[in-house]
Motif scaffolding. Structure first.
Motif, PDB file in Angstrom:
ATOM      1  N   LEU A 237       0.826  -1.198   0.000  1.00 41.66           N
ATOM      2  CA  LEU A 237       0.000   0.000   0.000  1.00 41.66           C
ATOM      3  C   LEU A 237       0.866   1.255   0.000  1.00 41.66           C
ATOM      4  O   LEU A 237       0.580   2.232  -0.725  1.00 41.66           O
ATOM      5  N   SER A 238       1.943   1.241   0.785  1.00 40.10           N
ATOM      6  CA  SER A 238       2.800   2.432   0.900  1.00 40.10           C
ATOM      7  C   SER A 238       3.554   2.720  -0.391  1.00 40.10           C
ATOM      8  O   SER A 238       3.602   3.863  -0.855  1.00 40.10           O
ATOM      9  N   THR A 239       4.152   1.685  -0.970  1.00 37.43           N
ATOM     10  CA  THR A 239       5.014   1.894  -2.140  1.00 37.43           C
ATOM     11  C   THR A 239       4.227   2.014  -3.440  1.00 37.43           C
ATOM     12  O   THR A 239       4.406   2.958  -4.213  1.00 37.43           O
ATOM     13  N   GLU A 240       3.332   1.076  -3.695  1.00 39.11           N
ATOM     14  CA  GLU A 240       2.609   1.067  -4.962  1.00 39.11           C
ATOM     15  C   GLU A 240       1.365   1.937  -4.941  1.00 39.11           C
ATOM     16  O   GLU A 240       0.956   2.470  -5.979  1.00 39.11           O
ATOM     17  N   GLY A 241       0.753   2.083  -3.780  1.00 39.26           N
ATOM     18  CA  GLY A 241      -0.467   2.867  -3.694  1.00 39.26           C
ATOM     19  C   GLY A 241      -0.237   4.321  -3.348  1.00 39.26           C
ATOM     20  O   GLY A 241      -0.974   5.203  -3.808  1.00 39.26           O
ATOM     21  N   ALA A 356      -8.361  -9.370   1.187  1.00 36.37           N
ATOM     22  CA  ALA A 356      -7.991  -7.957   1.099  1.00 36.37           C
ATOM     23  C   ALA A 356      -7.252  -7.676  -0.201  1.00 36.37           C
ATOM     24  O   ALA A 356      -7.477  -6.647  -0.854  1.00 36.37           O
ATOM     25  N   GLY A 357      -6.373  -8.599  -0.607  1.00 36.47           N
ATOM     26  CA  GLY A 357      -5.655  -8.427  -1.863  1.00 36.47           C
ATOM     27  C   GLY A 357      -6.584  -8.469  -3.062  1.00 36.47           C
ATOM     28  O   GLY A 357      -6.414  -7.702  -4.030  1.00 36.47           O
ATOM     29  N   THR A 358      -7.573  -9.354  -3.029  1.00 31.64           N
ATOM     30  CA  THR A 358      -8.546  -9.435  -4.120  1.00 31.64           C
ATOM     31  C   THR A 358      -9.347  -8.148  -4.233  1.00 31.64           C
ATOM     32  O   THR A 358      -9.578  -7.617  -5.341  1.00 31.64           O
ATOM     33  N   PHE A 363     -10.754  -2.982  -6.704  1.00 29.60           N
ATOM     34  CA  PHE A 363     -11.231  -1.623  -6.437  1.00 29.60           C
ATOM     35  C   PHE A 363     -10.113  -0.610  -6.189  1.00 29.60           C
ATOM     36  O   PHE A 363     -10.400   0.562  -5.959  1.00 29.60           O
ATOM     37  N   GLY A 364      -8.860  -1.041  -6.197  1.00 29.31           N
ATOM     38  CA  GLY A 364      -7.756  -0.122  -5.972  1.00 29.31           C
ATOM     39  C   GLY A 364      -7.073  -0.373  -4.637  1.00 29.31           C
ATOM     40  O   GLY A 364      -7.696  -0.850  -3.681  1.00 29.31           O
ATOM     41  N   GLY A 369      -6.539  -0.104   3.259  1.00 31.12           N
ATOM     42  CA  GLY A 369      -6.727   0.595   4.527  1.00 31.12           C
ATOM     43  C   GLY A 369      -8.156   0.510   5.012  1.00 31.12           C
ATOM     44  O   GLY A 369      -8.407   0.289   6.210  1.00 31.12           O
ATOM     45  N   LEU A 370      -9.118   0.658   4.094  1.00 30.03           N
ATOM     46  CA  LEU A 370     -10.522   0.549   4.467  1.00 30.03           C
ATOM     47  C   LEU A 370     -10.858  -0.846   4.978  1.00 30.03           C
ATOM     48  O   LEU A 370     -11.587  -0.998   5.964  1.00 30.03           O
ATOM     49  N   THR A 371     -10.314  -1.869   4.326  1.00 29.78           N
ATOM     50  CA  THR A 371     -10.576  -3.252   4.739  1.00 29.78           C
ATOM     51  C   THR A 371     -10.157  -3.491   6.178  1.00 29.78           C
ATOM     52  O   THR A 371     -10.910  -4.069   6.977  1.00 29.78           O
ATOM     53  N   PHE A 372      -8.972  -3.026   6.539  1.00 29.51           N
ATOM     54  CA  PHE A 372      -8.484  -3.285   7.894  1.00 29.51           C
ATOM     55  C   PHE A 372      -9.178  -2.396   8.922  1.00 29.51           C
ATOM     56  O   PHE A 372      -9.324  -2.793  10.088  1.00 29.51           O
TER      57      PHE A 372
END
Length: 403
Positions: A237-241, A356-358, A363-364, A369-372
């Motif tokens: 999430l940090s690097t790619e998102g 969460a990865g799926t 959806f991006g 972050g929303l999932t957790f």
């Protein structure tokens, strides 16, 4: 309590702590070993999922029946056999000529670790208190930190990934020998409820018929998926998102696990000062706040502070939830219930990070972050529902030898 009983009780705790370091050690190897394993066997990137699936299957099945196994054979014998079972699987990694044998060995590693994990959780919950339970799980974090370091040092010296696994197998064999030599120190009596008649361990069917058990299972399923999933996906999430440099993101993932381990050590020092329900509530609220800030991410630094808070606030949850099992469900159901809950935690680790990865792929990445955050709210809500529906029970009187 005699001095001999005190020494035996202290020795049991030390052995339990050493075992959880061993469990963490074995769990921390695969992340670094996988690229070289994959190259050696000519496997695609996602083939590791098959190994993890077999390990999880062995873990879930063995932990599910751990209460029955320890009731039949006693704690000491169960721990001895479990350590050797796990050691045999790890040694199998060392000698395996092909990938198929590695997968089969993973089933044995999972089965041995499931029995040890559930069995020791039950033992510490039955005979000790919050201090020992938190430190038990802090030891897992220590092993989880040491494992990658060992594998990295072996690679720097030109050794194969297989050497890391055989060294860990030796550690588990040594623990098995310790269990064999210490069979007499392990207790097998059932802690009693104040004013109640002596109880025997309940049957699997009787425990499974408890509605509160299924709420507890759901709670541990959601919690474990959140704990491992956040650590697993934070770097991506940090690097790619969010476009953060890999070095910086890597340090914050380390801080997440470091805050988690330090939190368990700190809560262990608090020990008997903790009241279970208030401590659980405060930690769950902290988890919700941390997950929310990490998801909202008003700035990179603030988002990372939320991630660190998430790690720290989660620290006592698993140990305290295990410790409170007798109070929720009754001492006669505790051994079975802890095994079921540990199984649920293993299932949560296997299912929820992948889900969460799926969702992120569909959806991006920001949906991670929303999932957790949603999982943190679910954990808090399930705990409150358990408290609302729990029937009134007398307080558990810990047996002689408890801290």
């Amino acid at each position: 309590m005699t001095s001999l009983q005190q020494r035996r009780g202290g020795l049991a705790v030390v052995i339990s702590f050493a075992t959880f370091i061993g469990l963490g050690l074995s769990s921390g190897l695969l992340g670094l070993a996988w690229p070289r394993m994959r190259a050696e066997f000519g496997l695609p990137l996602d083939a590791v999922g098959t190994l993890l699936l077999l390990q999880t299957m062995g873990y879930i099945v063995s932990s599910f029946f751990s209460g029955r196994v320890t009731a039949l054979f006693g704690h000491g014998v169960t721990f001895f056999v479990s350590a050797l079972l796990m050691a045999g699987g790890l040694a199998g990694y060392f000698v395996a000529p092909d990938w198929m044998l590695v997968i089969v060995c993973g089933l044995f590693v999972g089965a041995g670790s499931g029995l040890l994990d559930a069995g020791l959780n039950n033992y510490i919950a039955a005979y000790y208190g919050p201090r020992q339970m938190n430190w038990l799980h802090a030891c897992f974090g220590i092993g989880l930190t040491i494992g990658p370091r060992i594998m990295s040092e072996l690679f720097l010296r030109g050794y194969s990934w297989r050497v890391g696994y055989i060294l860990t197998a030796v550690v588990l064999v040594a623990l098995g020998v310790v269990y064999l030599l210490s069979l007499k120190i392990w207790r097998n009596d059932v802690p009693q409820i104040a004013g109640a008649q002596p109880t025997r361990p309940a049957s699997l069917g009787a425990t499974l018929r408890l509605p509160l058990l299924w709420l507890s299972v759901a709670l541990l399923f959601a919690y474990a998926g959140m704990e491992i999933g956040a650590g697993q996906w934070a770097f991506t999430l940090s690097t790619e998102g969010r476009g953060i440099a890999e070095a910086e993101a890597g340090w914050w993932v380390t801080i997440y696990w470091g805050a988690f381990t330090i939190g368990r050590i700190l809560f262990g020092f608090l020990g008997e000062r903790l009241k279970l329900v208030p401590a659980l509530r405060v930690s769950m609220i902290g988890t919700v706040i941390g997950a929310f800030v990490w998801w909202l991410n008003p700035s990179d630094f603030t988002g990372f502070l939320g991630l660190a808070l998430l790690g720290f606030a989660q620290a006592p949850l698993f140990p305290l939830l295990m410790l409170a099992t007798s109070e929720r469900l009754g001492a006669e159901h505790a051994a079975n219930a802890i095994g079921f809950q540990v199984s649920a935690a293993g299932a949560g680790v296997a299912v929820l990070p992948g889900l969460a990865g799926t969702l992120a792929r569909t959806f991006g990445l920001e949906t991670l972050g929303l999932t957790f955050f949603v999982l943190s709210v679910a954990v808090f809500a399930l705990h409150e529902l358990i408290l609302m529906q729990r029937s009134q029970r007398a307080p558990l009187v810990r047996p002689s030898g408890a801290d």
